[in-house]
Design a protein around this motif. Structure first.
Motif, PDB file in Angstrom:
ATOM      1  N   GLU A 220      44.054  25.898  38.591  1.00 45.50           N
ATOM      2  CA  GLU A 220      44.609  24.747  37.876  1.00 45.50           C
ATOM      3  C   GLU A 220      45.882  25.108  37.119  1.00 45.50           C
ATOM      4  O   GLU A 220      46.347  24.340  36.283  1.00 45.50           O
ATOM      5  N   VAL A 221      46.442  26.289  37.411  1.00 45.26           N
ATOM      6  CA  VAL A 221      47.676  26.719  36.737  1.00 45.26           C
ATOM      7  C   VAL A 221      48.860  26.008  37.383  1.00 45.26           C
ATOM      8  O   VAL A 221      49.098  26.132  38.582  1.00 45.26           O
ATOM      9  N   TYR A 222      49.569  25.225  36.604  1.00 43.91           N
ATOM     10  CA  TYR A 222      50.692  24.459  37.150  1.00 43.91           C
ATOM     11  C   TYR A 222      52.034  24.948  36.608  1.00 43.91           C
ATOM     12  O   TYR A 222      53.085  24.643  37.172  1.00 43.91           O
ATOM     13  N   ALA A 223      52.015  25.697  35.512  1.00 47.92           N
ATOM     14  CA  ALA A 223      53.268  26.133  34.890  1.00 47.92           C
ATOM     15  C   ALA A 223      53.540  27.583  35.273  1.00 47.92           C
ATOM     16  O   ALA A 223      53.005  28.511  34.661  1.00 47.92           O
ATOM     17  N   TYR A 224      54.299  27.788  36.332  1.00 52.90           N
ATOM     18  CA  TYR A 224      54.619  29.169  36.728  1.00 52.90           C
ATOM     19  C   TYR A 224      56.014  29.234  37.318  1.00 52.90           C
ATOM     20  O   TYR A 224      56.237  29.722  38.415  1.00 52.90           O
ATOM     21  N   ALA A 225      56.954  28.745  36.566  1.00 53.24           N
ATOM     22  CA  ALA A 225      58.352  28.792  36.991  1.00 53.24           C
ATOM     23  C   ALA A 225      58.881  30.225  36.903  1.00 53.24           C
ATOM     24  O   ALA A 225      58.381  31.036  36.143  1.00 53.24           O
ATOM     25  N   ALA A 226      59.885  30.519  37.722  1.00 56.69           N
ATOM     26  CA  ALA A 226      60.525  31.834  37.686  1.00 56.69           C
ATOM     27  C   ALA A 226      61.974  31.677  38.107  1.00 56.69           C
ATOM     28  O   ALA A 226      62.352  30.664  38.698  1.00 56.69           O
ATOM     29  N   ASN A 227      62.760  32.697  37.829  1.00 58.36           N
ATOM     30  CA  ASN A 227      64.182  32.619  38.153  1.00 58.36           C
ATOM     31  C   ASN A 227      64.486  33.057  39.588  1.00 58.36           C
ATOM     32  O   ASN A 227      65.503  32.692  40.144  1.00 58.36           O
ATOM     33  N   GLY A 228      63.589  33.871  40.155  1.00 57.49           N
ATOM     34  CA  GLY A 228      63.860  34.383  41.509  1.00 57.49           C
ATOM     35  C   GLY A 228      62.767  33.990  42.484  1.00 57.49           C
ATOM     36  O   GLY A 228      61.644  33.675  42.084  1.00 57.49           O
ATOM     37  N   ARG A 229      63.094  34.029  43.775  1.00 55.50           N
ATOM     38  CA  ARG A 229      62.125  33.658  44.807  1.00 55.50           C
ATOM     39  C   ARG A 229      61.026  34.699  44.939  1.00 55.50           C
ATOM     40  O   ARG A 229      59.901  34.390  45.305  1.00 55.50           O
ATOM     41  N   SER A 230      61.369  35.954  44.645  1.00 57.13           N
ATOM     42  CA  SER A 230      60.397  37.027  44.866  1.00 57.13           C
ATOM     43  C   SER A 230      59.132  36.846  44.020  1.00 57.13           C
ATOM     44  O   SER A 230      58.056  37.309  44.395  1.00 57.13           O
ATOM     45  N   ALA A 231      59.257  36.146  42.896  1.00 56.32           N
ATOM     46  CA  ALA A 231      58.102  35.954  42.020  1.00 56.32           C
ATOM     47  C   ALA A 231      57.030  35.093  42.677  1.00 56.32           C
ATOM     48  O   ALA A 231      55.883  35.064  42.234  1.00 56.32           O
ATOM     49  N   PHE A 232      57.403  34.395  43.748  1.00 59.58           N
ATOM     50  CA  PHE A 232      56.449  33.496  44.409  1.00 59.58           C
ATOM     51  C   PHE A 232      55.916  34.070  45.722  1.00 59.58           C
ATOM     52  O   PHE A 232      55.239  33.392  46.456  1.00 59.58           O
ATOM     53  N   LYS A 233      56.276  35.309  45.980  1.00 58.38           N
ATOM     54  CA  LYS A 233      55.695  35.996  47.140  1.00 58.38           C
ATOM     55  C   LYS A 233      54.565  36.858  46.600  1.00 58.38           C
ATOM     56  O   LYS A 233      54.771  37.998  46.194  1.00 58.38           O
TER      57      LYS A 233
END
Ligand code: SF4
Ligand code: SF4
Length: 227
Positions: free
Chosen positions: A126-139
C-alpha cells in the motif's frame, strides 16, 4: 444488462434546460460547505483495500528470507515482462532464488504477479509515496524488494499473514486457494461478493493468521530466467 449513461428527459426539461438550474443550485450549496484540504504529507490518506503500490518480496518472519520458491509463475504471467528471476538448485533439489528483479517503470500494476504467486511471496504494497530523481531507483533487485517489505511493515505494524485482498484470485473458493492465501479477510472479499472499495477502512484493520515458511537453501548450479 443495459447500461444507461444518460437519464431520459421530457420536452419541458429540454425546453427549460433544468440541468443548468440544477448545476447552479449545486454550485451554490457547495459555496457554503466547509473546504476540505488534506495537509499532505503530515496527513496521510488511507488507501483502499486492494490498492496496488510499490512491489515487495515478503520477508518470512521465521527465516528472515524471501518466501519465493522460484516457480516462475509471476514472471510468466507478467504482461509487461518486467520480472526477471534467476534460480539454482539446492542440495535437497529445491529451487533457490539467486536474483529477482522488477523494473517498476515498466509495470502496469495489474497485480497478476501477486495473484498467481502460490506462496504469497510477491505483493503490491500500500506504499504509494516513493518518488525518486533517477530511473535506477525503480529497478528493484531482490534486496530492494525485501527492503520495500521492511519499509511497508514498519508503516503497517503487525504483518504476520498480511495479504493484500487483491492477491486472492476473485471468485475462487477458499479451499482452492494456496495455503498462504487462506488468511482472514473481510467477507466482502470472498467469493462472488468480492469487490474493491466498500468499507475499506474497516478492511484495513482486519487481523490475519500466520503463514507457512519459506524455501530452503544450498549450493547452486542451474539457471532459469523469465521469458
Ligand atoms: S503488477 Fe502486473 S505488470 Fe507489474 S510486475 Fe506484476 S504482473 Fe507485471
Ligand atoms: S514470487 Fe511467487 S510466483 Fe513469483 S517465482 Fe516466487 S513463488 Fe513463484
Amino acid at each position: 444488462m443495459q447500461i444507461q449513461y444518460k437519464a431520459p428527459r421530457n420536452w419541458l426539461q429540454t425546453l427549460l434546460q433544468t440541468e443548468i438550474a440544477q448545476g447552479m443550485a449545486l454550485t451554490l450549496r457547495r459555496m457554503f460547505n466547509r473546504p476540505i484540504t488534506r495537509q499532505y504529507p503530515e496527513e496521510k490518506p488511507v488507501v483502499a483495500a486492494g490498492f496496488r503500490g510499490r512491489h515487495a518480496l515478503v520477508r518470512d518472519a521465521a527465516t528472515g528470507e524471501s518466501r519465493c520458491v522460484a516457480c516462475m509463475r509471476c514472471a510468466r504471467v507478467c504482461p509487461s515482462h518486467c520480472i526477471r528471476i534467476r534460480w539454482s538448485r539446492a542440495s535437497d533439489n529445491s529451487r533457490v532464488v539467486d536474483a529477482y528483479n522488477i523494473d517498476a517503470l515498466r509495470c502496469i500494476f495489474c497485480g497478476y504477479c501477486a495473484e498467481v504467486c502460490p506462496v504469497n511471496a510477491i505483493v503490491l504494497t500500500e506504499v504509494y509515496a516513493y518518488a525518486a530523481n533517477g530511473r535506477s531507483a525503480f529497478k528493484f533487485d531482490k534486496q530492494a524488494l525485501l527492503d520495500n517489505w521492511d519499509d511497508f511493515a514498519a508503516q503497517k505494524g503487525d504483518m504476520q499473514g498480511y495479504v493484500n485482498p487483491l492477491c486472492r484470485p476473485r471468485n475462487m473458493p477458499e479451499g482452492a486457494l494456496a495455503h498462504a492465501k487462506r488468511v482472514a479477510v473481510d467477507a466482502e472479499w470472498r467469493g462472488a461478493e468480492q469487490w474493491v472499495g466498500k468499507n475499506h477502512r474497516a478492511t484495513h484493520a482486519q487481523g490475519a493468521e500466520p503463514n507457512p515458511s519459506a524455501p530452503g537453501h544450498g549450493q547452486a548450479h542451474q539457471d532459469g530466467a523469465a521469458q
